[in-house]
Design a protein around this motif. Structure first.
Motif, PDB file in Angstrom:
ATOM      1  N   THR A 116       0.835  -1.201   0.000  1.00 16.19           N
ATOM      2  CA  THR A 116       0.000   0.000   0.000  1.00 16.19           C
ATOM      3  C   THR A 116       0.869   1.250   0.000  1.00 16.19           C
ATOM      4  O   THR A 116       0.611   2.190  -0.759  1.00 16.19           O
ATOM      5  N   ILE A 117       1.899   1.261   0.829  1.00 15.33           N
ATOM      6  CA  ILE A 117       2.817   2.405   0.864  1.00 15.33           C
ATOM      7  C   ILE A 117       3.482   2.563  -0.496  1.00 15.33           C
ATOM      8  O   ILE A 117       3.605   3.680  -1.013  1.00 15.33           O
ATOM      9  N   GLU A 118       3.884   1.457  -1.111  1.00 10.85           N
ATOM     10  CA  GLU A 118       4.505   1.522  -2.437  1.00 10.85           C
ATOM     11  C   GLU A 118       3.536   2.092  -3.468  1.00 10.85           C
ATOM     12  O   GLU A 118       3.929   2.880  -4.331  1.00 10.85           O
ATOM     13  N   ARG A 119       2.258   1.727  -3.371  1.00  6.96           N
ATOM     14  CA  ARG A 119       1.252   2.272  -4.289  1.00  6.96           C
ATOM     15  C   ARG A 119       1.079   3.770  -4.084  1.00  6.96           C
ATOM     16  O   ARG A 119       0.907   4.516  -5.044  1.00  6.96           O
ATOM     17  N   TRP A 120       1.092   4.218  -2.839  1.00 12.61           N
ATOM     18  CA  TRP A 120       1.002   5.656  -2.574  1.00 12.61           C
ATOM     19  C   TRP A 120       2.179   6.380  -3.212  1.00 12.61           C
ATOM     20  O   TRP A 120       2.015   7.445  -3.799  1.00 12.61           O
ATOM     21  N   PHE A 121       3.378   5.793  -3.080  1.00 14.56           N
ATOM     22  CA  PHE A 121       4.572   6.400  -3.670  1.00 14.56           C
ATOM     23  C   PHE A 121       4.467   6.427  -5.192  1.00 14.56           C
ATOM     24  O   PHE A 121       4.789   7.435  -5.822  1.00 14.56           O
ATOM     25  N   GLU A 122       4.021   5.321  -5.803  1.00 13.93           N
ATOM     26  CA  GLU A 122       3.875   5.269  -7.253  1.00 13.93           C
ATOM     27  C   GLU A 122       2.864   6.305  -7.737  1.00 13.93           C
ATOM     28  O   GLU A 122       3.068   6.960  -8.759  1.00 13.93           O
ATOM     29  N   GLY A 123       1.777   6.440  -6.998  1.00 16.07           N
ATOM     30  CA  GLY A 123       0.774   7.449  -7.344  1.00 16.07           C
ATOM     31  C   GLY A 123       1.336   8.851  -7.258  1.00 16.07           C
ATOM     32  O   GLY A 123       1.059   9.701  -8.112  1.00 16.07           O
ATOM     33  N   TRP A 124       2.148   9.103  -6.241  1.00 10.94           N
ATOM     34  CA  TRP A 124       2.751  10.422  -6.087  1.00 10.94           C
ATOM     35  C   TRP A 124       3.673  10.732  -7.266  1.00 10.94           C
ATOM     36  O   TRP A 124       3.648  11.827  -7.802  1.00 10.94           O
TER      37      TRP A 124
END
Length: 130
Positions: A55-63
């Motif tokens: 989930t944290i990785e997805r937030w980073f990718e989205g950013w």
């Protein structure tokens, strides 16, 4: 280790969103990005926010892809309405059985096999403006 590098302008905006953001989701994701910029690892962030590493990785990718547009909840989440595409028929049934929604519910169950509760129908009517 993966960290988010932020510019001074982005850092200031994210800190402002963290303090005064509209929704809890935006505040949480903003804080996560700021903490990553400060050197917190993904594992630490996952523990802090009680989410998985992915989930944290997805937030980073989205950013990285969308910037500030990635902080909010994206449209299309949640349960889809069963009456989508039947707006005209709902309108016609309401005209026939006006204050009694139970007759509309019975019609959709018999004719289309769509079983919904009265509250779902009321929410659909509010959402579509019928």
């Amino acid at each position: 280790m993966r960290y988010i590098e932020l510019t001074e302008v982005d850092l200031a905006k994210l800190e402002e969103l963290y303090r005064k953001g509209g929704s809890a989701t935006i505040r949480k994701r903003s804080q996560c990005l700021v903490l990553s910029h400060q050197g917190r690892t993904i594992t630490d962030l996952a523990k802090i926010f009680s989410v998985s590493r992915r989930t944290i990785e997805r937030w980073f990718e989205g950013w990285v892809k969308k910037g500030f547009d990635s902080l909010g909840v994206q449209p299309g989440r949640g349960a889809k309405t069963l009456l989508k595409g039947h707006e005209g028929e709902v309108h016609k049934q309401l005209a026939l059985h006006n204050p009694n929604l139970n007759n509309v519910l019975d019609h959709f169950e018999k004719e289309h096999g769509i079983k919904i509760c009265k509250r779902t129908l009321q929410n659909f009517l509010k959402g579509t403006g019928l």
